[in-house]
Design a protein around this motif. Structure first.
Motif, PDB file in Angstrom:
ATOM      1  N   GLU A 182       0.821  -1.207   0.000  1.00 48.92           N
ATOM      2  CA  GLU A 182       0.000   0.000   0.000  1.00 48.92           C
ATOM      3  C   GLU A 182       0.859   1.264   0.000  1.00 48.92           C
ATOM      4  O   GLU A 182       0.561   2.217  -0.721  1.00 48.92           O
ATOM      5  CB  GLU A 182      -0.927   0.015   1.217  1.00 48.92           C
TER       6      GLU A 182
ATOM      7  N   GLN B 105       0.678   3.979  -2.951  1.00 51.46           N
ATOM      8  CA  GLN B 105       0.189   5.314  -2.623  1.00 51.46           C
ATOM      9  C   GLN B 105       1.296   6.364  -2.587  1.00 51.46           C
ATOM     10  O   GLN B 105       1.034   7.531  -2.308  1.00 51.46           O
ATOM     11  CB  GLN B 105      -0.550   5.267  -1.274  1.00 51.46           C
TER      12      GLN B 105
ATOM     13  N   LYS C 143       3.688   6.693  -0.394  1.00 55.31           N
ATOM     14  CA  LYS C 143       3.888   7.179   0.969  1.00 55.31           C
ATOM     15  C   LYS C 143       5.146   6.560   1.562  1.00 55.31           C
ATOM     16  O   LYS C 143       5.479   5.412   1.255  1.00 55.31           O
ATOM     17  CB  LYS C 143       2.706   6.767   1.855  1.00 55.31           C
TER      18      LYS C 143
ATOM     19  N   TYR D 123      -4.638  11.004   4.224  1.00 54.41           N
ATOM     20  CA  TYR D 123      -5.791  10.970   3.337  1.00 54.41           C
ATOM     21  C   TYR D 123      -5.688  11.937   2.164  1.00 54.41           C
ATOM     22  O   TYR D 123      -6.584  11.977   1.327  1.00 54.41           O
ATOM     23  CB  TYR D 123      -7.086  11.218   4.126  1.00 54.41           C
ATOM     24  N   SER D 124      -4.597  12.717   2.109  1.00 59.81           N
ATOM     25  CA  SER D 124      -4.456  13.639   0.976  1.00 59.81           C
ATOM     26  C   SER D 124      -3.927  12.876  -0.227  1.00 59.81           C
ATOM     27  O   SER D 124      -3.244  11.870  -0.107  1.00 59.81           O
ATOM     28  CB  SER D 124      -3.518  14.786   1.334  1.00 59.81           C
ATOM     29  N   ASP D 125      -4.258  13.373  -1.407  1.00 59.91           N
ATOM     30  CA  ASP D 125      -3.814  12.713  -2.637  1.00 59.91           C
ATOM     31  C   ASP D 125      -2.426  13.150  -3.035  1.00 59.91           C
ATOM     32  O   ASP D 125      -1.950  14.162  -2.801  1.00 59.91           O
ATOM     33  CB  ASP D 125      -4.796  13.008  -3.786  1.00 59.91           C
TER      34      ASP D 125
END
Length: 155
Positions: free
Chosen positions: A99, A103, A105, A153-155
């Motif tokens: 993930e 994403q 991250k 939660y930000s893109d």
């Protein structure tokens, strides 16, 4: 809200090699941050697992035949028992790594987010409807900001 210091005992066990997985001290720091201001004492067990164990647990307890990132098991103490046992978290390392990569991250930030998210579930927060989800996400954002992590939660 509870003020003052938190006494948070966090036990971490690893069901896979620790390479690339945070140390117990990191999980403790993240769990304490989630508990701070919400509870005075907490005992939490965290197990970091591989995909096989994560899938087996998710299937057994939730009826879902895949590994998920985090499972929360709040303690169910008998009435009148006042132990600080909050519950258990199971974090699936391969899912977390996948993930985070998908994403874009930092891996450590994703572990921090999922630990905070899981502990908030142990504390009784949920995201079953839009209102609950927005409230829980706002709490997560604030805790993660205090820990120096970006909005998950930000893109």
């Amino acid at each position: 809200m509870t003020r003052g210091p938190i006494q948070c005992d966090v036990g971490v066990s690893y069901g896979l090699p620790r390479k690339g997985v945070p140390a117990p001290a990191s999980f403790k720091r993240w769990a304490e941050a989630a508990c701070r201001g919400r509870i005075k004492r907490a005992d939490i067990a965290i197990r970091v697992v591989d995909e096989r164990e994560g899938r087996r647990l998710n299937h057994h307890y939730r009826g879902k035949d895949y590994a998920t990132n985090v499972l929360s098991f709040p303690a169910e103490l008998p009435e009148g028992v006042t132990l600080p046992l909050l519950g258990d978290l199971v974090i699936c390392a391969p899912v977390v790594a996948r993930e985070a990569a998908e994403q874009g991250k930092p891996l450590n930030a994703h572990y921090a987010h999922l630990t905070v998210h899981g502990v908030l579930h142990l504390l009784g927060l949920d995201h079953e409807d839009e209102r609950e989800a927005e409230a829980m996400e706002a709490i997560e954002r604030a805790i993660l900001a205090e820990l120096g992590h970006a909005d998950p939660y930000s893109d």
